[in-house]
Write an enzyme that holds these catalytic residues in place. Structure first.
Site, PDB file in Angstrom:
ATOM      1  N   ASN A   9       0.905  -0.713   0.353  1.00  0.00           N
ATOM      2  CA  ASN A   9       0.017  -0.366  -0.016  1.00  0.00           C
ATOM      3  C   ASN A   9       1.507   1.466   0.114  1.00  0.00           C
ATOM      4  O   ASN A   9       1.797   1.373   1.355  1.00  0.00           O
ATOM      5  CB  ASN A   9      -0.996   0.166   1.578  1.00  0.00           C
ATOM      6  N   TRP A  10       1.073   2.076  -1.463  1.00  0.00           N
ATOM      7  CA  TRP A  10       2.138   3.018  -1.283  1.00  0.00           C
ATOM      8  C   TRP A  10       1.442   4.652  -0.695  1.00  0.00           C
ATOM      9  O   TRP A  10       1.706   5.195  -0.436  1.00  0.00           O
ATOM     10  CB  TRP A  10       2.050   2.764  -3.365  1.00  0.00           C
ATOM     11  N   LYS A  11       0.356   4.010  -0.085  1.00  0.00           N
ATOM     12  CA  LYS A  11      -0.641   5.494   0.109  1.00  0.00           C
ATOM     13  C   LYS A  11      -0.289   6.152  -0.641  1.00  0.00           C
ATOM     14  O   LYS A  11      -0.583   6.316  -2.145  1.00  0.00           O
ATOM     15  CB  LYS A  11      -0.279   5.859   1.304  1.00  0.00           C
ATOM     16  N   HIS A  96     -10.016   1.307   4.554  1.00  0.00           N
ATOM     17  CA  HIS A  96      -8.617   1.148   5.908  1.00  0.00           C
ATOM     18  C   HIS A  96      -8.446   2.728   6.690  1.00  0.00           C
ATOM     19  O   HIS A  96      -9.598   3.584   6.221  1.00  0.00           O
ATOM     20  CB  HIS A  96      -7.466   1.956   4.474  1.00  0.00           C
ATOM     21  N   GLU A  98      -6.862   4.898   7.398  1.00  0.00           N
ATOM     22  CA  GLU A  98      -6.595   6.741   7.024  1.00  0.00           C
ATOM     23  C   GLU A  98      -8.244   6.930   6.113  1.00  0.00           C
ATOM     24  O   GLU A  98      -8.436   7.607   6.553  1.00  0.00           O
ATOM     25  CB  GLU A  98      -5.803   6.677   6.293  1.00  0.00           C
ATOM     26  N   GLU A 168      -5.639  -3.869  10.091  1.00  0.00           N
ATOM     27  CA  GLU A 168      -4.836  -3.472  10.773  1.00  0.00           C
ATOM     28  C   GLU A 168      -4.855  -2.208  12.436  1.00  0.00           C
ATOM     29  O   GLU A 168      -5.303  -1.410  12.413  1.00  0.00           O
ATOM     30  CB  GLU A 168      -4.533  -1.789   9.949  1.00  0.00           C
ATOM     31  N   GLY A 174       2.510   2.593  11.329  1.00  0.00           N
ATOM     32  CA  GLY A 174       2.987   4.263  10.798  1.00  0.00           C
ATOM     33  C   GLY A 174       3.797   4.254  12.074  1.00  0.00           C
ATOM     34  O   GLY A 174       4.224   5.741  11.678  1.00  0.00           O
ATOM     35  N   SER A 214       2.976  -1.553  10.622  1.00  0.00           N
ATOM     36  CA  SER A 214       4.866  -1.299  10.680  1.00  0.00           C
ATOM     37  C   SER A 214       5.325  -3.003  10.396  1.00  0.00           C
ATOM     38  O   SER A 214       6.443  -3.133  11.047  1.00  0.00           O
ATOM     39  CB  SER A 214       5.445  -0.809  12.202  1.00  0.00           C
ATOM     40  N   GLY A 235       2.931  -0.274   4.206  1.00  0.00           N
ATOM     41  CA  GLY A 235       2.855   0.622   4.256  1.00  0.00           C
ATOM     42  C   GLY A 235       4.720   0.521   3.744  1.00  0.00           C
ATOM     43  O   GLY A 235       5.260   0.914   2.947  1.00  0.00           O
ATOM     44  N   GLY A 236       4.745   2.192   4.794  1.00  0.00           N
ATOM     45  CA  GLY A 236       5.912   2.633   4.976  1.00  0.00           C
ATOM     46  C   GLY A 236       7.076   1.758   4.031  1.00  0.00           C
ATOM     47  O   GLY A 236       7.506   2.136   3.119  1.00  0.00           O
TER      48      GLY A 236
END
Ligand code: 13P
Length: 254
Positions: A9-11, A96, A98, A168, A174, A214, A235-236
């Site tokens: 998930n590159w956001k 998600h 977010e 999640e 994050g 994470s 993610g990151g």
């Protein structure tokens, strides 16, 4: 046997040229590693280019980060399921945290999108998870139960088995603070038990439940060893092609 599914998930990261450079390195790194299903989930602007590079190959599939529940209409700034399908998108991340916290998506909105995705033959990756306050208040199971009940309302058993659930915990997204393998396994086992009570055990057994929050090359293997953890939504750490390839390999070997 559930095949592990690892999604990047590159956001709101990666321009088209950055996405191209990522794939160049990533596809080389994973070679013909077929042990895990890989899904690349770029921002909308990079979908067409990523789709073109991945082509019909099986190395990785394409996912989108969100969509609108309607097929078309006066919804400025939104993207619909048929638009995603045209680009050979196979998965769509829905609900998600977010989207829920920053953009106000409720379980009811998520449910409408899940319905629309399935009707368009897109597989939803439905995100659920508790906040730190909810965990500290002992509400993890109540929150997950409610998100499943409302978010997946109305699915038949075939549709449920096509869906992916991403657990999640919001406090792990994050933050560099990962749920321990035990904490994650406990939540995943609860999710599977809930699916088995709401649908049936055979269907619940087929549903893949990803962990997200994470995930890194350093902790992927120990998470993937847990019996109810069927992959990761990253993610990151998915922005680094070599690190993401390491996560895929860790999943393929567990
Ligand atoms: P991080 O891996 O950056 O914690 O993000 C997790 C996530 O939200 C994936 O959807």
């Amino acid at each position: 046997m559930r095949k592990k599914i690892i999604a990047a998930n590159w956001k709101m990261h990666m321009t088209v040229s950055e996405a191209e450079a990522f794939l160049h390195t990533f596809l080389h790194e994973i070679g013909d590693e077929a042990g895990a299903e890989v899904v690349i989930v770029p921002p909308f602007t990079a979908l067409a280019k990523v789709s073109e590079i991945l082509g019909r190959g099986q190395a990785a599939k394409l996912g989108a980060q969100n969509m609108h529940a309607e097929k078309s209409g006066a919804f400025t700034g939104e993207i619909s399921a048929p638009m995603l399908r045209e680009l050979y998108v196979r998965y769509v991340v829905l609900g998600h945290s977010e989207r829920r916290t920053i953009f106000g998506e409720t379980d009811e909105v998520v449910n409408r999108k899940v319905r629309a995705a399935l009707d368009a033959a897109l597989k939803p990756i439905v995100c659920i998870g508790e906040t730190l306050e909810q965990r500290d208040a002992g509400q993890v199971e109540a929150v997950l139960h409610s998100q499943i009940e409302k978010g997946l309302h109305g699915l038949n058993t075939k549709e449920l088995s096509d869906a992916v659930i991403a657990y999640e915990p919001v406090w792990a997204i994050g933050t560099g603070r990962t749920a321990s393998p035990q904490q994650a396994q406990e939540a995943h086992a609860f999710i599977r038990k809930t699916l088995s009570e709401m649908w049936d055990a055979a269907t619940a057994d087929k549903v893949r439940i990803q962990y997200g929050g994470s995930v890194k090359p350093q902790n992927a293997a120990e998470l993937m060893r847990e019996p109810d953890i069927d992959g990761a939504l990253v993610g990151g750490a998915s922005l680094d092609p070599r690190g993401f390839a390491e996560i895929v390999k860790a999943a393929a070997h567990h």
